[in-house]
Design a protein around this motif. Structure first.
Motif, mmCIF file in Angstrom:
data_model
loop_
_atom_site.group_PDB
_atom_site.id
_atom_site.type_symbol
_atom_site.label_atom_id
_atom_site.label_comp_id
_atom_site.label_asym_id
_atom_site.label_seq_id
_atom_site.Cartn_x
_atom_site.Cartn_y
_atom_site.Cartn_z
ATOM 1 N N LYS A 157 0.831 -1.208 0.000
ATOM 2 C CA LYS A 157 0.000 0.000 0.000
ATOM 3 C C LYS A 157 0.864 1.256 0.000
ATOM 4 O O LYS A 157 0.580 2.209 -0.722
ATOM 5 C CB LYS A 157 -0.927 0.013 1.209
ATOM 6 C CG LYS A 157 -2.005 -1.037 1.182
ATOM 7 C CD LYS A 157 -2.835 -0.978 2.449
ATOM 8 C CE LYS A 157 -3.855 -2.088 2.457
ATOM 9 N NZ LYS A 157 -4.693 -2.042 3.654
ATOM 10 N N TYR A 191 -9.201 4.191 -0.353
ATOM 11 C CA TYR A 191 -9.399 2.747 -0.205
ATOM 12 C C TYR A 191 -8.180 2.091 0.435
ATOM 13 O O TYR A 191 -8.306 1.279 1.360
ATOM 14 C CB TYR A 191 -9.688 2.108 -1.566
ATOM 15 C CG TYR A 191 -9.735 0.608 -1.521
ATOM 16 C CD1 TYR A 191 -10.842 -0.046 -1.008
ATOM 17 C CD2 TYR A 191 -8.661 -0.143 -1.981
ATOM 18 C CE1 TYR A 191 -10.893 -1.425 -0.944
ATOM 19 C CE2 TYR A 191 -8.691 -1.516 -1.922
ATOM 20 C CZ TYR A 191 -9.808 -2.160 -1.408
ATOM 21 O OH TYR A 191 -9.836 -3.539 -1.340
ATOM 22 N N LEU A 192 -6.988 2.429 -0.047
ATOM 23 C CA LEU A 192 -5.770 1.820 0.475
ATOM 24 C C LEU A 192 -5.511 2.195 1.930
ATOM 25 O O LEU A 192 -4.959 1.404 2.690
ATOM 26 C CB LEU A 192 -4.573 2.212 -0.393
ATOM 27 C CG LEU A 192 -4.548 1.609 -1.790
ATOM 28 C CD1 LEU A 192 -3.405 2.203 -2.609
ATOM 29 C CD2 LEU A 192 -4.450 0.093 -1.741
ATOM 30 N N LEU A 193 -5.898 3.405 2.305
ATOM 31 C CA LEU A 193 -5.710 3.822 3.693
ATOM 32 C C LEU A 193 -6.755 3.216 4.624
ATOM 33 O O LEU A 193 -6.629 3.301 5.839
ATOM 34 C CB LEU A 193 -5.725 5.351 3.805
ATOM 35 C CG LEU A 193 -4.541 6.063 3.159
ATOM 36 C CD1 LEU A 193 -4.727 7.570 3.219
ATOM 37 C CD2 LEU A 193 -3.237 5.656 3.824
ATOM 38 N N GLY A 194 -7.794 2.638 4.023
ATOM 39 C CA GLY A 194 -8.788 1.930 4.819
ATOM 40 C C GLY A 194 -9.873 2.803 5.411
ATOM 41 O O GLY A 194 -10.545 2.396 6.352
ATOM 42 N N PHE A 195 -10.044 4.009 4.879
ATOM 43 C CA PHE A 195 -11.120 4.845 5.385
ATOM 44 C C PHE A 195 -12.459 4.259 4.979
ATOM 45 O O PHE A 195 -12.650 3.837 3.853
ATOM 46 C CB PHE A 195 -11.015 6.282 4.858
ATOM 47 C CG PHE A 195 -9.849 7.028 5.428
ATOM 48 C CD1 PHE A 195 -9.702 7.177 6.797
ATOM 49 C CD2 PHE A 195 -8.906 7.578 4.595
ATOM 50 C CE1 PHE A 195 -8.628 7.867 7.318
ATOM 51 C CE2 PHE A 195 -7.823 8.267 5.104
ATOM 52 C CZ PHE A 195 -7.686 8.409 6.472
ATOM 53 N N ASP A 196 -13.386 4.258 5.895
ATOM 54 C CA ASP A 196 -14.712 3.712 5.637
ATOM 55 C C ASP A 196 -15.694 4.874 5.546
ATOM 56 O O ASP A 196 -16.308 5.271 6.528
ATOM 57 C CB ASP A 196 -15.100 2.747 6.763
ATOM 58 C CG ASP A 196 -16.390 2.012 6.470
ATOM 59 O OD1 ASP A 196 -16.869 2.076 5.334
ATOM 60 O OD2 ASP A 196 -16.911 1.381 7.404
ATOM 61 N N LYS A 224 -16.422 -3.847 8.227
ATOM 62 C CA LYS A 224 -15.529 -4.770 7.544
ATOM 63 C C LYS A 224 -15.449 -6.047 8.355
ATOM 64 O O LYS A 224 -15.363 -6.007 9.575
ATOM 65 C CB LYS A 224 -14.144 -4.154 7.381
ATOM 66 C CG LYS A 224 -14.139 -2.993 6.417
ATOM 67 C CD LYS A 224 -12.743 -2.487 6.197
ATOM 68 C CE LYS A 224 -12.757 -1.331 5.222
ATOM 69 N NZ LYS A 224 -11.437 -0.807 4.975
#
Length: 96
Positions: free
Chosen positions: A2, A84-89, A95
């Motif tokens: 990432k 997306y790669l940083l994982g922000f929702d 998840k």
């Protein structure tokens, strides 16, 4: 992985931004320009954010509809990929 992808996008975006600024300066001086295909290539391979910001900052290629729309779409794609790669929702979904 990432970090490598985000670093690539940052590096190419900086390069794209600088290329837009250089091309604008050369246009004012009537010097040798950066070919449009090179600007597009940089934007497509990860520099969409820098290309769009450079276009707006230097007021360069703003009359070309393809550049305005294309660079904006590429910037949105790369911003979305980074998010997306940083994982922000952003949608509030859980998840597993």
């Amino acid at each position: 992985m990432k970090v490598m992808i985000i670093s690539w996008i940052a590096f190419i975006s900086i390069w794209s931004f600088a290329s837009m600024g250089y091309d604008k300066a050369q246009a004012k001086r009537k010097g040798r320009r950066v070919p449009e295909k090179n600007l597009w290539l940089l934007a497509i391979v990860g520099g969409g954010i820098g290309a769009y910001l450079g276009m707006m900052t230097f007021n360069h290629k703003t009359r070309h509809t393809a550049f305005r729309i294309g660079f904006l779409l590429l910037a949105a794609i790369y911003i979305g990929l980074i998010i997306y790669l940083l994982g922000f929702d952003l949608l509030g979904t859980e998840k597993a």
